[in-house]
Every structure is written in structure tokens, then in C-alpha cells.
Design a protein around this motif. Structure first.
Motif, short mmCIF file in Angstrom:
data_model
loop_
_atom_site.label_atom_id
_atom_site.label_comp_id
_atom_site.label_asym_id
_atom_site.label_seq_id
_atom_site.Cartn_x
_atom_site.Cartn_y
_atom_site.Cartn_z
N GLU A 1 28.14 48.31 -7.32
CA GLU A 1 28.18 46.93 -6.85
C GLU A 1 26.76 46.43 -6.60
OE1 GLU A 1 30.78 44.14 -3.81
OE2 GLU A 1 30.48 46.27 -3.32
N PHE A 2 26.51 45.19 -7.04
CA PHE A 2 25.20 44.57 -6.88
C PHE A 2 25.31 43.35 -5.97
CE2 PHE A 2 25.07 46.88 -10.81
CZ PHE A 2 23.79 47.39 -10.89
N GLY A 3 24.26 43.11 -5.19
CA GLY A 3 24.24 41.97 -4.28
C GLY A 3 23.02 41.09 -4.52
N PHE A 4 23.22 39.78 -4.34
CA PHE A 4 22.14 38.82 -4.51
C PHE A 4 21.13 38.97 -3.37
CE2 PHE A 4 20.29 34.52 -4.34
CZ PHE A 4 19.97 34.34 -5.68
N ILE A 5 19.88 38.61 -3.64
CA ILE A 5 18.82 38.65 -2.63
C ILE A 5 19.31 37.98 -1.35
CG2 ILE A 5 16.49 37.91 -2.03
CD1 ILE A 5 15.82 37.91 -5.00
N THR A 6 19.26 38.70 -0.24
CA THR A 6 19.82 38.18 1.01
C THR A 6 18.93 37.12 1.67
OG1 THR A 6 18.85 40.11 2.11
CG2 THR A 6 21.18 40.23 1.52
N SER A 7 17.63 37.16 1.42
CA SER A 7 16.73 36.18 2.02
C SER A 7 15.64 35.80 1.02
CB SER A 7 16.09 36.74 3.30
OG SER A 7 15.18 35.81 3.86
N LEU A 8 15.79 34.62 0.42
CA LEU A 8 14.79 34.17 -0.56
C LEU A 8 13.45 33.86 0.09
CD1 LEU A 8 17.01 31.82 -2.77
CD2 LEU A 8 15.94 33.95 -3.47
N TYR B 1 19.58 40.38 -8.34
CA TYR B 1 20.66 41.25 -7.87
C TYR B 1 20.18 42.70 -7.85
CZ TYR B 1 24.03 37.44 -8.47
OH TYR B 1 24.72 36.24 -8.37
N ARG B 2 20.47 43.39 -6.73
CA ARG B 2 20.08 44.79 -6.57
C ARG B 2 21.29 45.61 -6.13
NH1 ARG B 2 15.26 43.91 -4.25
NH2 ARG B 2 15.22 41.70 -4.54
N GLU C 1 23.34 45.12 2.44
CA GLU C 1 21.91 45.37 2.34
C GLU C 1 21.64 45.95 0.96
OE1 GLU C 1 18.35 47.92 4.56
OE2 GLU C 1 20.36 47.80 5.44
N ILE C 2 20.65 45.39 0.27
CA ILE C 2 20.32 45.85 -1.08
C ILE C 2 19.04 46.68 -1.07
CG2 ILE C 2 21.48 43.95 -2.27
CD1 ILE C 2 18.81 42.52 -2.50
N ILE C 3 18.84 47.45 -2.12
CA ILE C 3 17.65 48.30 -2.20
C ILE C 3 16.41 47.42 -2.44
CG2 ILE C 3 18.98 50.23 -3.10
CD1 ILE C 3 17.75 49.65 -5.86
N GLU C 4 15.25 47.96 -2.14
CA GLU C 4 14.00 47.23 -2.38
C GLU C 4 13.76 47.07 -3.89
OE1 GLU C 4 10.70 48.97 -0.41
OE2 GLU C 4 11.54 48.71 1.60
N TYR C 5 13.04 46.02 -4.23
CA TYR C 5 12.80 45.73 -5.64
C TYR C 5 11.71 46.62 -6.22
CZ TYR C 5 11.36 43.38 -9.91
OH TYR C 5 11.04 43.10 -11.21
N THR C 6 12.06 47.25 -7.33
CA THR C 6 11.10 48.00 -8.13
C THR C 6 11.37 47.66 -9.60
OG1 THR C 6 11.15 49.84 -6.55
CG2 THR C 6 10.17 50.27 -8.70
N PRO C 7 10.36 47.15 -10.32
CA PRO C 7 10.59 46.76 -11.73
C PRO C 7 10.81 47.97 -12.63
CG PRO C 7 8.27 46.51 -11.16
CD PRO C 7 8.99 46.87 -9.89
#
Length: 247
Positions: A86-93, A122-123, A134-140
Motif C-alpha cells: 500500500e502506498f500513501g500520498f505525501i502527508t505534508s506538502l 506516493y511512498r 506514515e510513509i517512508i522517507e523519499y529516496t530516488p
């Protein structure tokens, strides 16, 4: 021989990668008949030789079916699944990093790169309680970008409209703020006029603000949602085309 065709009944059954593949075909050809055949081939996961054997009426029914699907306006979805993940949209832009912002800005404008933008927006969800997550931190990561090619196309379309609306609201707020500050602060008007090489009597400022409002009106129009501009195949049209070529 009867053909068994797996026809998607909703946009959620079509992965982003199929839509990207179709757009590439559409951009590379002016042959509407070929584009229509490729559309059915891609979205139904068929071989092209099987489509050639189809009745024209059946092919046109499929063309109209997909055109109707893409005329829908899907709702924004804060979460979705690819397989069991499951993926979630960025919680705080407001708290996005510069790296997230830069990757979004570079990949939001072209559908061919949209899977990369999806990997930012989405993460994977690492913790969830009811509607909170809560989603994981962004890593490209290239693996995550490739995985996002399997995003349901309705999620991809709705997220693009969401960001378009967000940008429009931000532009409107910025223009309103600028107008209010110019009214409250005459010195700001003079400085702005000098920077823009406009007349200091205020006429130039008014012209500038009008031009900004016109730009805003054009930018705040929703993008063309006719995402599948394919028409049914006309036998009469094809016959006339062949006659013209023969002549």
C-alpha cells in the motif's frame, strides 16, 4: 475462431505503463486506424494479428468503450495498492525537501516521466491507524520508479489534476497578495515599476497586473482531459482514402 479478450472495465484496471505506451504510439503516428488498433492491443494485452481478424463493429465498440472510460474524472485517492504493497500520498506538502520538489518539478509535465513523479508523491506506508498513516522517507530509487509504472491510471490522472489545482490556487494567492501589497505600500509600486522598466505613473503597473491576470486565467484552466482522442474506424472513409491514393 472465437477470440477471448480481457477488456478492462474501469481505469483502475489499466496500469500507467500501458497508457504511457499508448501515448508514445499516438505521438509517433498520424494513422488513426493504426492508432486505434494499437490502443486495443495495448489496453487488452492482445497480439496485433488477433485484432486484424476482429470484426470492424467489434473493434469500434472497443474504441468507444475506452474513449468513454477516459472521459471519466477520477477522484483523488490518498492511498492505493500495487499488489500487496500500500502506498500513501505525501502527508505534508509544506514539509517536502528540495530534492522532492526538484524531482516533482522535472517529472510532472510529461506522461512519459510520470512514474518518476509518482515515486515522489506516493511512498510505501510503514505505519497506519484508521485514516492516518506514515510513509517512508523519499529516496530516488530506480526500482521504485519502475514499480510505479504499475500505478492504476485513474490514480495517476487524479494526482495530476490535484497538483494542477494546487498550483493554480498558489498562483491566485500570490497575485492577490501582490495586489494588496502594492495598494498598501506605494514605495513597492515604484520599486516594482523600476525593476520591470515600467512607467512610474502607475499605468505600467496596471498593465502588468492585467497581463498577470490574463496569464492566471489561462494557467488555471484544467488540462485537457480528453486523454484518449481516438475515433471509431469508418469503412467508407477508408474506401475513399484508398480510391484517392489509387487516383
Amino acid at each position: 475462431m472465437k477470440l477471448e479478450i480481457n477488456v478492462p472495465t474501469t481505469l483502475s484496471e489499466i496500469p500507467l505503463k500501458s497508457y504511457q505506451k499508448f501515448l508514445k504510439v499516438q505521438e509517433g503516428s498520424n494513422d488513426q486506424e493504426f492508432i486505434a488498433q494499437k490502443m486495443v492491443q495495448i489496453f487488452c494485452d492482445m497480439e496485433l494479428k488477433s485484432i486484424i481478424k476482429m470484426k470492424l463493429t467489434s473493434l469500434n465498440e472497443l474504441i468507444l468503450h475506452f474513449k468513454t472510460l477516459f472521459e471519466q474524472k477520477p477522484k483523488f485517492q490518498p492511498t492505493f495498492k500495487i499488489g500487496s504493497q500500500e502506498f500513501g500520498f505525501i502527508t505534508s506538502l509544506e514539509d517536502i525537501t528540495f530534492g522532492e520538489y526538484a524531482d516533482l518539478e522535472n517529472n510532472l509535465l510529461k506522461w512519459e516521466d510520470y512514474h518518476k513523479a509518482m515515486a515522489v508523491m506516493y511512498r510505501p506506508i510503514k505505519m497506519k491507524f484508521k485514516d492516518k498513516y506514515e510513509i517512508i522517507e523519499y529516496t530516488p530509487l530506480e526500482e521504485m520508479q519502475e514499480l510505479m509504472k504499475f500505478t492504476p491510471v485513474d490514480v495517476a490522472i487524479s494526482s495530476s489534476v490535484f497538483f494542477w489545482n494546487l498550483g493554480s490556487e498558489l498562483l491566485t494567492a500570490t497575485l492577490t497578495y501582490l495586489e494588496q501589497e502594492i495598494i498598501k505600500n506605494p514605495k513597492m509600486k515604484t520599486n516594482l515599476a523600476n525593476k520591470l522598466s515600467l512607467e512610474n505613473n502607475g499605468v505600467g503597473i496596471k498593465a502588468f497586473m492585467r497581463s498577470q491576470e490574463e496569464t492566471l486565467q489561462s494557467l488555471t484552466r484544467l488540462p485537457d482531459m480528453d486523454l484518449l482522442n481516438v475515433l471509431p474506424i469508418s469503412p467508407l472513409k477508408n474506401k475513399n482514402k484508398k480510391l484517392n491514393n489509387a487516383n
